[in-house]
Design a protein around this motif. Sequence first.
Motif, PDB file in Angstrom:
ATOM      1  N   LEU A  21       0.860  -1.183   0.000  1.00 17.24           N
ATOM      2  CA  LEU A  21       0.000   0.000   0.000  1.00 17.24           C
ATOM      3  C   LEU A  21       0.895   1.231   0.000  1.00 17.24           C
ATOM      4  CD1 LEU A  21      -1.528   0.473   3.609  1.00 17.24           C
ATOM      5  CD2 LEU A  21       0.653  -0.600   3.094  1.00 17.24           C
ATOM      6  N   ASN A  22       0.306   2.373  -0.254  1.00 19.91           N
ATOM      7  CA  ASN A  22       1.068   3.612  -0.196  1.00 19.91           C
ATOM      8  C   ASN A  22       1.399   3.935   1.264  1.00 19.91           C
ATOM      9  OD1 ASN A  22       0.684   4.600  -3.152  1.00 19.91           O
ATOM     10  ND2 ASN A  22      -1.364   4.052  -2.471  1.00 19.91           N
ATOM     11  N   ILE A  23       2.569   4.533   1.498  1.00 17.28           N
ATOM     12  CA  ILE A  23       2.988   4.854   2.856  1.00 17.28           C
ATOM     13  C   ILE A  23       3.491   6.288   2.883  1.00 17.28           C
ATOM     14  CG2 ILE A  23       4.468   4.223   4.793  1.00 17.28           C
ATOM     15  CD1 ILE A  23       4.803   1.460   3.486  1.00 17.28           C
ATOM     16  N   ALA A  24       2.914   7.104   3.775  1.00 18.74           N
ATOM     17  CA  ALA A  24       3.301   8.509   3.901  1.00 18.74           C
ATOM     18  C   ALA A  24       3.946   8.753   5.260  1.00 18.74           C
ATOM     19  CB  ALA A  24       2.081   9.418   3.728  1.00 18.74           C
ATOM     20  N   PHE A  25       5.108   9.397   5.229  1.00 20.59           N
ATOM     21  CA  PHE A  25       5.841   9.768   6.444  1.00 20.59           C
ATOM     22  C   PHE A  25       5.865  11.294   6.542  1.00 20.59           C
ATOM     23  CE2 PHE A  25       7.611   5.804   4.831  1.00 20.59           C
ATOM     24  CZ  PHE A  25       7.557   4.979   5.944  1.00 20.59           C
ATOM     25  N   ILE A  26       5.347  11.802   7.640  1.00 19.24           N
ATOM     26  CA  ILE A  26       5.179  13.246   7.818  1.00 19.24           C
ATOM     27  C   ILE A  26       5.935  13.676   9.071  1.00 19.24           C
ATOM     28  CG2 ILE A  26       3.511  15.115   8.038  1.00 19.24           C
ATOM     29  CD1 ILE A  26       1.381  12.989   7.021  1.00 19.24           C
ATOM     30  N   ASN A  27       6.710  14.748   8.963  1.00 19.66           N
ATOM     31  CA  ASN A  27       7.445  15.279  10.105  1.00 19.66           C
ATOM     32  C   ASN A  27       6.532  16.213  10.900  1.00 19.66           C
ATOM     33  OD1 ASN A  27       9.263  16.683  11.853  1.00 19.66           O
ATOM     34  ND2 ASN A  27      10.943  16.300  10.434  1.00 19.66           N
ATOM     35  N   TYR A  28       6.406  15.962  12.198  1.00 13.85           N
ATOM     36  CA  TYR A  28       5.512  16.780  13.032  1.00 13.85           C
ATOM     37  C   TYR A  28       5.942  18.247  13.039  1.00 13.85           C
ATOM     38  CZ  TYR A  28       2.325  17.735  16.960  1.00 13.85           C
ATOM     39  OH  TYR A  28       1.327  18.220  17.766  1.00 13.85           O
ATOM     40  N   ARG A  29       7.237  18.492  12.895  1.00 14.41           N
ATOM     41  CA  ARG A  29       7.706  19.882  12.821  1.00 14.41           C
ATOM     42  C   ARG A  29       7.061  20.600  11.641  1.00 14.41           C
ATOM     43  NH1 ARG A  29      14.225  18.791  13.405  1.00 14.41           N
ATOM     44  NH2 ARG A  29      14.249  18.042  15.580  1.00 14.41           N
ATOM     45  N   ASP A  30       6.916  19.901  10.522  1.00 11.80           N
ATOM     46  CA  ASP A  30       6.326  20.512   9.329  1.00 11.80           C
ATOM     47  C   ASP A  30       4.828  20.747   9.520  1.00 11.80           C
ATOM     48  OD1 ASP A  30       8.791  20.478   8.045  1.00 11.80           O
ATOM     49  OD2 ASP A  30       8.459  18.467   7.227  1.00 11.80           O
ATOM     50  N   VAL A  31       4.164  19.830  10.205  1.00 12.28           N
ATOM     51  CA  VAL A  31       2.734  20.008  10.488  1.00 12.28           C
ATOM     52  C   VAL A  31       2.527  21.266  11.324  1.00 12.28           C
ATOM     53  CG1 VAL A  31       0.709  19.006  11.635  1.00 12.28           C
ATOM     54  CG2 VAL A  31       2.278  17.537  10.334  1.00 12.28           C
ATOM     55  N   LYS A  32       3.321  21.419  12.380  1.00  7.33           N
ATOM     56  CA  LYS A  32       3.189  22.587  13.253  1.00  7.33           C
ATOM     57  C   LYS A  32       3.546  23.872  12.518  1.00  7.33           C
ATOM     58  CE  LYS A  32       5.638  20.555  16.548  1.00  7.33           C
ATOM     59  NZ  LYS A  32       6.302  20.302  17.866  1.00  7.33           N
ATOM     60  N   ALA A  33       4.536  23.802  11.634  1.00  6.90           N
ATOM     61  CA  ALA A  33       4.924  24.992  10.879  1.00  6.90           C
ATOM     62  C   ALA A  33       3.804  25.457   9.951  1.00  6.90           C
ATOM     63  CB  ALA A  33       6.188  24.710  10.080  1.00  6.90           C
ATOM     64  N   CYS A  34       2.976  24.519   9.504  1.00 11.18           N
ATOM     65  CA  CYS A  34       1.850  24.861   8.636  1.00 11.18           C
ATOM     66  C   CYS A  34       0.646  25.396   9.420  1.00 11.18           C
ATOM     67  CB  CYS A  34       1.419  23.643   7.819  1.00 11.18           C
ATOM     68  SG  CYS A  34       2.575  23.190   6.502  1.00 11.18           S
ATOM     69  N   GLY A  35       0.677  25.279  10.745  1.00  9.51           N
ATOM     70  CA  GLY A  35      -0.420  25.779  11.572  1.00  9.51           C
ATOM     71  C   GLY A  35      -1.679  24.956  11.476  1.00  9.51           C
ATOM     72  N   ILE A  36      -1.542  23.641  11.222  1.00  9.80           N
ATOM     73  CA  ILE A  36      -2.699  22.759  11.107  1.00  9.80           C
ATOM     74  C   ILE A  36      -2.610  21.651  12.154  1.00  9.80           C
ATOM     75  CG2 ILE A  36      -3.062  23.220   8.665  1.00  9.80           C
ATOM     76  CD1 ILE A  36      -1.577  20.605   8.032  1.00  9.80           C
ATOM     77  N   THR A  37      -3.710  20.943  12.341  1.00  9.96           N
ATOM     78  CA  THR A  37      -3.726  19.821  13.274  1.00  9.96           C
ATOM     79  C   THR A  37      -3.226  18.563  12.579  1.00  9.96           C
ATOM     80  OG1 THR A  37      -5.956  19.097  12.704  1.00  9.96           O
ATOM     81  CG2 THR A  37      -5.749  20.820  14.415  1.00  9.96           C
ATOM     82  N   PRO A  38      -2.788  17.554  13.334  1.00 14.83           N
ATOM     83  CA  PRO A  38      -2.404  16.281  12.714  1.00 14.83           C
ATOM     84  C   PRO A  38      -3.532  15.669  11.884  1.00 14.83           C
ATOM     85  CG  PRO A  38      -1.586  16.388  14.954  1.00 14.83           C
ATOM     86  CD  PRO A  38      -2.474  17.579  14.777  1.00 14.83           C
ATOM     87  N   ARG A  39      -4.747  15.757  12.376  1.00 17.34           N
ATOM     88  CA  ARG A  39      -5.882  15.202  11.618  1.00 17.34           C
ATOM     89  C   ARG A  39      -6.030  15.916  10.280  1.00 17.34           C
ATOM     90  NH1 ARG A  39     -10.138  11.522  13.018  1.00 17.34           N
ATOM     91  NH2 ARG A  39     -11.283  11.224  11.087  1.00 17.34           N
ATOM     92  N   GLU A  40      -5.879  17.236  10.282  1.00 25.36           N
ATOM     93  CA  GLU A  40      -5.974  17.997   9.033  1.00 25.36           C
ATOM     94  C   GLU A  40      -4.844  17.625   8.076  1.00 25.36           C
ATOM     95  OE1 GLU A  40      -8.150  22.087  10.623  1.00 25.36           O
ATOM     96  OE2 GLU A  40      -5.971  21.859  10.813  1.00 25.36           O
TER      97      GLU A  40
END
Length: 340
Positions: A21-40
């Motif tokens: 299956l497809n697998i996505a790896f996301i850095n939490y630092r980048d999520v916070k820098a975007c000003g969005i929630t993990p769910r978003e």
Amino acid sequence: MAKLTYKMIPEGMLKGKYVPLNIAFINYRDVKACGITPREAFEAVAKTVDGPVGMNIFDPDVVTTTSDGVMVDGTTVFMAAADRGKINPDFGYLEMAEMPYSEQLIKEEPHLLQWDANYKGKRLFRGPDPATKIIPVHNVCISGRASNNNSATEMMNIVTMEEILLPILGQQQIIADGDVLLGMTGGVMSVGIGMIMPEKFGRVFPTRQFPAGETAHGSGIYAQTLKAHIPCIVADKAILAKYIIRALKAGCVPGRTLGASPAVLGVARAMGIRPDIENMTERALEELESVGCTKEWMLEQVPVMTEEEILANADTIIPGIDNPTKFKASELVQVVSVEV
């Protein structure tokens, strides 16, 4: 709008191994820098994939423990599964629980003596709080064909029943653009997976079920077959050796305050550290013996190596992984951006 950049391994063949299956790896630092929630963040990534996808948000600024009790930098703190752009509202998303530091917790889980020795002040995460999820036993997210299991370290296509293992140190190296091995799990690692530590809100088990020196498998000579056929992406063995050395230098003992996995036993042997064989059950010893980790091997007098020598020879000191190939993580992933 901000842009969230993440790393993707597409479904299909990857350097001769099948990714189900497809697998996505996301850095939490980048999520916070975007000003969005993990769910978003998960919802934005899911909409870009017309198929099953497992998604992990990795925080490099916290710590966790491996299944055999070694404390390491970074871990998945949010996990999700999606299919055709949709995350199941009941079963598709989970958050890992923080384990607040306390002397009582270290007393109940002695392998956490590493916390004071090596990671003082760091926040610790492992698996989710069972009270926050509907599925009673497994720490799993499911949406359509996508299953993201064992607190984001094992993924499956539910239709084809094909799997891939993603131990936490391998994910660490993917986030950091470090060094990884791609191969088949094989018998040694299959046995090692069962040599766990008893932990509250553990990555696999939510309660302290199996004491040090025991096996979670209890499968005898067949333990080596349980995961052997599954592809995996793991950290370079020198990276694993570095963390095991730290744990052993902090005072942990294999079979007593660390799980007696072949990896831990191999490094301890090279350091001249004797495992607590007397505390290991016959069931665990039988499984270890089936992959060459006999009592005689554990107790054999071999030349003690320096840390530098162990790191330089980690590929031979740490057994396991069938037909591995070393890669820079950047050779295995695609870098993708999505507007959020």
